[in-house]
Scaffold this motif. Structure first.
Motif, mmCIF file in Angstrom:
data_model
loop_
_atom_site.group_PDB
_atom_site.id
_atom_site.type_symbol
_atom_site.label_atom_id
_atom_site.label_comp_id
_atom_site.label_asym_id
_atom_site.label_seq_id
_atom_site.Cartn_x
_atom_site.Cartn_y
_atom_site.Cartn_z
ATOM 1 N N ILE A 94 0.833 -1.212 0.000
ATOM 2 C CA ILE A 94 0.000 0.000 0.000
ATOM 3 C C ILE A 94 0.862 1.254 0.000
ATOM 4 O O ILE A 94 0.567 2.217 -0.710
ATOM 5 C CB ILE A 94 -0.965 -0.022 1.206
ATOM 6 N N CYS A 95 1.967 1.237 0.742
ATOM 7 C CA CYS A 95 2.827 2.422 0.767
ATOM 8 C C CYS A 95 3.386 2.708 -0.618
ATOM 9 O O CYS A 95 3.447 3.849 -1.052
ATOM 10 C CB CYS A 95 3.951 2.246 1.781
ATOM 11 N N TRP A 105 10.252 0.964 -3.356
ATOM 12 C CA TRP A 105 10.377 -0.248 -4.172
ATOM 13 C C TRP A 105 10.329 -1.443 -3.230
ATOM 14 O O TRP A 105 11.117 -1.525 -2.294
ATOM 15 C CB TRP A 105 11.708 -0.259 -4.919
ATOM 16 N N ILE A 106 9.432 -2.388 -3.502
ATOM 17 C CA ILE A 106 9.321 -3.548 -2.623
ATOM 18 C C ILE A 106 9.366 -4.820 -3.463
ATOM 19 O O ILE A 106 8.651 -4.940 -4.463
ATOM 20 C CB ILE A 106 7.994 -3.530 -1.838
ATOM 21 N N VAL A 107 10.193 -5.768 -3.040
ATOM 22 C CA VAL A 107 10.133 -7.110 -3.617
ATOM 23 C C VAL A 107 9.429 -7.981 -2.587
ATOM 24 O O VAL A 107 9.907 -8.126 -1.467
ATOM 25 C CB VAL A 107 11.536 -7.654 -3.921
ATOM 26 N N GLU A 123 13.023 -7.464 -0.323
ATOM 27 C CA GLU A 123 13.840 -6.254 -0.401
ATOM 28 C C GLU A 123 12.916 -5.051 -0.248
ATOM 29 O O GLU A 123 11.749 -5.121 -0.608
ATOM 30 C CB GLU A 123 14.552 -6.159 -1.757
ATOM 31 N N PHE A 124 13.456 -3.970 0.260
ATOM 32 C CA PHE A 124 12.665 -2.756 0.455
ATOM 33 C C PHE A 124 13.605 -1.583 0.262
ATOM 34 O O PHE A 124 14.633 -1.504 0.914
ATOM 35 C CB PHE A 124 12.089 -2.746 1.885
ATOM 36 N N ARG B 172 6.897 -1.053 -9.053
ATOM 37 C CA ARG B 172 7.282 -0.802 -7.667
ATOM 38 C C ARG B 172 6.943 -1.968 -6.741
ATOM 39 O O ARG B 172 7.566 -2.144 -5.707
ATOM 40 C CB ARG B 172 6.571 0.453 -7.142
ATOM 41 N N TRP B 173 5.968 -2.711 -7.093
ATOM 42 C CA TRP B 173 5.497 -3.788 -6.233
ATOM 43 C C TRP B 173 4.714 -4.769 -7.089
ATOM 44 O O TRP B 173 4.021 -4.322 -7.988
ATOM 45 C CB TRP B 173 4.588 -3.201 -5.140
ATOM 46 N N PRO B 174 4.738 -6.067 -6.925
ATOM 47 C CA PRO B 174 5.474 -6.825 -5.903
ATOM 48 C C PRO B 174 6.913 -7.145 -6.296
ATOM 49 O O PRO B 174 7.634 -7.696 -5.480
ATOM 50 C CB PRO B 174 4.651 -8.116 -5.810
#
Lengths: 218, 618, 221
Positions: A94-95, A105-107, A123-124, B172-174
């Motif tokens: 959500i962020c 960026w999120i994995v 990862e973040f 950006r995600w996932p």
């Protein structure tokens, strides 16, 4: 008389000039760097007339609770009994979705056995050269896992290596969040129903219910 | 200028009446805009000027607030120019006029002959959307430079770092593997050249377009006639400017020391607010509005919230903001007005040569209000505080620092006491002190009185707004003309001054600060009464469902009328997001105001308009 | 002097002992140290603001934070007299041309401080078509101050970081006492987009590549 207006204006400047000394007299012998003196010097009251300066590296204005700078990620205290250092983020994204300049960026993590997504980021990253410190990520995080930091002393000589914060750089203990935002963290804990992570509390409640049922049945 | 019959009109819905009258007068050219969520009339381009003249002269809509273009690519494939016109000083809702033109041959007649205030706005539409305006005397790019490739606000134009039409981006995600945008660009920079472009056959356009139509005067080396005489001379003021109004540039033609002509050159801070805004979701635009006029982020927030709330109100489940939210909003906005005027007066004095001392006193008071903003919203300048239907958070109980760094000093005051102190004592005293300090100063009087005069009819014609308009004797304030929030129940006067010079603009700002304090005093009991009530209506959503339609939300910003024109197609993002920036449009009058004055007065006149470049260039 | 470390004590060479009672009047030091000490405490910034961050820069210069405590209050409108360029705000393509020109006009030794996210790396406006993603793409930057905008206190922390950098320099290695002229940075051009003259070769190669691809494409089809 011509020139009277200028003289009157100079009177105002002179008054300001003298006020700084008069105020100094009040702190004579006590030092003006005490908390009392600081409060008086920086307050919005009419009492404050004199020197307004905060002599920065020797004294700094502590920022208020809601102050927002670069975001950070909450992790369990490193000396916690259960899951020390476990990250609160569940990589729900959500962020990253709400971020206006899209600097997050999120994995999403995957369970190595089942291959299914697991509630933890692999990862973040946050690119602090893009981040606009708006605080929307912290506002909309359903797990209270991302918060706005108060540490603004981040000047560096090199941005290529320093300005993309990774998970390790972003992670800070829950203790830290409680210390910089005592009221807000308490309110959030009340809303969650305890100091732990929302999911942990849910698990606990579930366990308690089943335990209740078990005792009720027996 | 036209007579203003609006004062006598006392019907319930003047706009509907005006539309009926226009339809009767121009049955072939005027149709009502019947798209869902839209208002106003659609005019055949051929008779646009004729209709506009009738709108101004017979109906009394003498003030062009905003003129902007919308690209309806894939939704009819045309450009639509939207004009919002108002009756000044009578007030009331806008008459919205629209004219359409095909995308491939985009041409419209210029309405500059009817409303001279359309000048910059038409140039902007030409620059960013590529619509040619026939009859515009000076149609060239205004925010970008001559020779720029393409018109960026067209929906099919893509920039170098283009990633996706809409946020959030999928990368950006996932699977958000981090990269910097420049790593994917062959030049490692935010650039993109047309196909086959090389430097071999390229000659830069250079500065020539800025001097178009200006007689550059004589070459000093070639002057042979002896004795004293003056010559025409072209001087560039800015963009790296010793005065404190940001990166603004003026090409000034001088005769001796007297200004003959002044051409503003802007765009040095054009950071693509509208293009980015169309990619953002509705909520994501909120923190971006902070950065428009960065002195007054709170009121920017309010204007945008109003525009989107107006769109939301077309939907079925709309709830207006709660009363407490409105009280807090007005509190913030009026404090912002004091902040902004303090800043403006301080820096007007800077421009007059009183370097920094008056500004220091003004900034010191500003700091105290910023402390409050910081404690409530979390940031001194970029407040990002308003939300659709309310505000971000209620006021904290205490304004309190939390020690973290070495040498941190803690201050601790109860919020309401702090506020009461500032509003009841500190601000009135500070305003009186500024008044005492400056108003009768002979240097200020001599330099300001009778300089940069803007007559009332010219102020209306040039679409001037805010202090600039009211100092010219036009009692027009959006808070009274088209009230929003809880202004109708508050007791205050619209400050007016009548000479229209720098001095009156200065005095007007002092007057307005006093009125703001008057409003703030009325808010304190309301704050106490409403304590504990909800600060936001409905639930807080990060992607509210915004119904189809258009909305124009405007507020009285300290700098003037700030308007947001937002078009929604029912999706997550605004289809069009336009900002009517008061600083930008107030600059239209700068050239005429400076004519005939000395070169040293230019900076003072600019200072009295009080522009912020973030808003001028967006 | 209000700044604690800026007194005479900062100059002392720890290897050469000076009696305690004389430390406030006598300092034995090296040439490098006194040279840097003087420079670091009289940095004159260029009076030059770009965007939102400039307001915080002005606030830092005002009475509450008062950068004159660091000998920095003398903001010079002329680049010839300035030592430090504070790039305070979003750098647009249109503005980078004057900025590079101003930078070239500054006399050595000169320093650049990128204030805020925009000046460092484009900030929230990075994706915009008229925004330069980081002033360091054109001129060298000494210190970056993150934040959007950095508070005045964060900016002053940036100044202190810069002072540390200056204090680590040595007369023997600084470039401005070497023989030969220092080269100016080529001024960017405004064409269909901003053009860095240093990239002329790259632009040509890209154009050739694109032409070759276009020629190859129909034969594939």
């Amino acid at each position: 008389m011509y020139g009277l207006g200028i003289l009157k204006g100079m009177g105002v400047t002179l008054k300001h000039f003298l006020d700084t000394y008069i105020e100094d007299l009040r702190f004579l012998g006590k030092g003006k760097r005490t908390d009392v003196a600081f409060n008086l010097r920086q307050s919005g009251s009419n009492q404050r007339l004199g020197l307004f300066t905060v002599e920065y590296p020797e004294e700094k204005i502590a920022v208020p609770e809601r102050f927002r700078f670069i975001p950070f990620l909450v992790i369990n205290n490193l000396d916690a009994e259960e899951d020390p250092g476990k990250i609160w983020c569940t990589s729900c994204g959500i962020c990253a979705k709400v971020c206006p300049p899209q600097c997050i960026w999120i994995v999403r993590g995957t369970d190595p056995e089942t291959g299914r997504p697991k509630p933890e980021p692999e990862e973040f990253y946050i690119d602090i050269d893009i981040c606009m410190n708006c605080g929307l990520c912290a506002e909309f995080c359903p797990f209270d896992a991302i918060k706005m930091d108060h540490d603004y002393e981040l000047a560096s000589y090199d941005r290529t290596t320093h300005h993309i914060f990774d998970k390790a750089r972003l992670s800070k203990e829950f203790r830290y969040w409680r210390s910089i935002a005592p009221t807000i963290s308490a309110e959030e804990a009340e809303a969650r129903g305890g100091w732990e992570h929302k999911d942990v509390l849910k698990e606990k409640a579930k366990a308690a219910r089943t335990a209740d049922k078990a005792t009720g049945a027996s | 200028m036209a007579e203003n019959p609006a004062a006598e009109v006392t019907t319930a819905n003047p706009v509907a009446e005006a539309i009926a009258a226009l339809k009767a007068q121009f049955p072939d050219a005027v149709t009502e805009d019947d798209r869902k969520g839209y208002t106003g009339i659609v005019v055949d381009p051929e008779s646009l000027v004729e209709v506009a003249t009738a709108v101004r002269d017979t109906l009394g809509y003498n003030y062009l607030s905003s003129a902007t273009a919308v690209d309806y690519l894939g939704k009819g494939d045309y450009f639509e120019m939207v004009y919002h016109t108002y009756r000044v000083p009578a007030g009331g809702p806008p008459l919205v006029i629209k004219a359409r033109t095909p995308r491939d041959k985009a041409t419209l007649p210029s309405v500059i002959s009817v409303w001279p205030g359309a000048d910059f706005q038409e140039r902007e539409a030409y620059d960013l959307m590529g619509i040619r305006f026939e009859g515009h005397p000076n149609l060239k790019r205004i925010l970008l430079w001559e020779g720029f490739d393409g018109h960026p606000l067209r929906k099919d134009w893509k920039e170098a770092y283009y990633e996706q039409d809409q946020k959030p981006f999928d990368s950006r995600w996932p699977q958000g593997h981090v990269h910097r945008a420049e790593e994917r660009n062959p030049y490692g920079k935010n650039v993109r050249y047309p196909e086959g472009f090389t430097l071999d056959d390229f000659t830069p356009v250079g500065e020539a377009p800025n001097y178009e139509g200006i007689d550059l005067g004589v070459n000093v080396q070639e002057m042979t006639t002896p004795g004293l005489k003056t010559d025409r001379l072209v001087v560039n003021l800015g963009p790296h400017h010793p005065s404190t109004h940001g990166v603004f540039r003026m090409v000034v033609t001088l005769n001796g020391e007297t200004v003959e002509d002044l051409q503003p050159v802007m765009g040095y801070l054009h950071r693509n607010h509208e293009k980015i805004g169309e990619r953002n979701t509705f909520l994501q635009n909120m923190p971006f509005t902070d950065r428009l006029d960065y002195i007054t982020s709170m009121s920017n927030n309010l204007g945008y919230a109003l525009a989107v709330e107006r769109l939301l109100s077309l939907g079925p489940r709309y709830q207006p903001p709660t009363y407490r939210a409105e009280v807090i909003r007005v509190l913030m906005v009026e404090l912002t007005r004091v902040v902004s005027h303090m800043w403006a007066i301080g820096f007007l004095l800077n421009d007059l040569g009183a370097f920094y001392t008056p500004a220091l006193y003004a900034i010191a008071e500003r700091e105290l209000i910023l402390d409050f903003f910081e404690a409530v919203a979390g940031s001194r300048m970029m407040c990002n505080y308003m939300r659709f239907g309310g505000v971000f958070k209620d006021l904290p109980e205490r304004i309190q620092g939390i020690p973290l760094l070495a040498n941190d000093r803690v201050r601790n005051e109860a919020t309401l006491d702090y506020l009461a102190n500032i509003i009841n004592e500190r601000l009135p005293r500070a305003i009186d002190e500024l008044d005492n300090y400056l108003t009768n100063n002979e240097i200020i009087v001599t330099r300001c009185q009778g300089v940069g005069i803007l007559p009332p009819e010219m102020a209306i014609a040039y679409s001037a707004a805010g202090p600039l308009l009211r100092a010219s004797g036009v009692p027009y304030d959006v808070r009274r003309a088209e009230p929003y929030s809880i202004y109708p129940e508050l007791d205050f006067d619209v400050a007016v001054r009548y000479n229209g010079d720098i001095y009156d603009r200065y005095l007007l700002r002092i007057d307005e600060m006093r009125q703001s304090v008057r409003i703030l005093k009325q808010l304190l009991p309301r704050l106490r009464e409403t304590e504990g009530q909800p600060i936001i209506s409905g639930s807080k959503a990060y992607s509210p469902r915004v119904p189809e339609g258009e909305a124009y939300g405007r507020v009285e910003n300290p700098k003037g009328e700030l308007g947001y024109y937002v078009v929604s197609d029912g999706g997550q993002n605004p289809w069009r997001y336009h900002v009517r920036a008061p600083s930008y449009i107030n600059l239209t009058a700068l050239g005429p105001m400076t004519k005939g004055h000395k070169v040293a007065d230019i900076v003072a006149i600019l200072g009295s308009i009080d522009i912020i470049l973030g808003e001028v260039d967006r | 002097m209000t700044n604690g470390d800026s007194g005479l004590k900062a100059l002392h060479n720890p290897d050469i002992p000076v009696p305690e009672e004389l430390q406030s009047t006598i300092a034995i030091t090296s040439l490098d140290r006194i040279y840097n000490w003087c420079r670091a405490r009289s940095m004159w910034p260029l009076l030059f603001g770009l965007a939102c961050c400039a307001i915080e820069m002005i606030a830092a210069a005002a009475s509450r934070y008062d950068i004159s405590r660091f000998g920095m209050e003398v903001m010079r409108p002329s680049p010839r007299q300035a030592d430090l360029m504070i790039v305070s705000g979003t750098v647009t393509k249109k503005m980078v041309v004057p900025i590079v020109r101003i930078y070239n006009q500054m006399a050595e030794p000169k320093y650049v401080l990128a204030m805020g996210a925009c000046a460092s790396g484009g900030g929230p406006f990075k994706e915009g078509y008229n925004v330069v993603s980081g002033i360091d793409k054109y001129i060298p930057v000494d210190v970056y101050v993150p934040g959007c905008p950095p508070t005045p206190q964060a900016l002053i922390h940036g100044f202190l970081t810069l002072q540390k950098k200056i204090e680590s320099q040595s007369l023997r290695t600084v470039p401005w006492y070497r023989s030969g002229e220092s080269t100016a940075i080529p001024i960017p051009l405004l064409g269909p987009d901003i053009i860095d003259p240093r990239q002329a070769e790259l632009i040509r190669r890209q154009a050739e590549q694109a032409a070759a691809q276009a020629a190859a494409a129909p034969s594939e089809a």
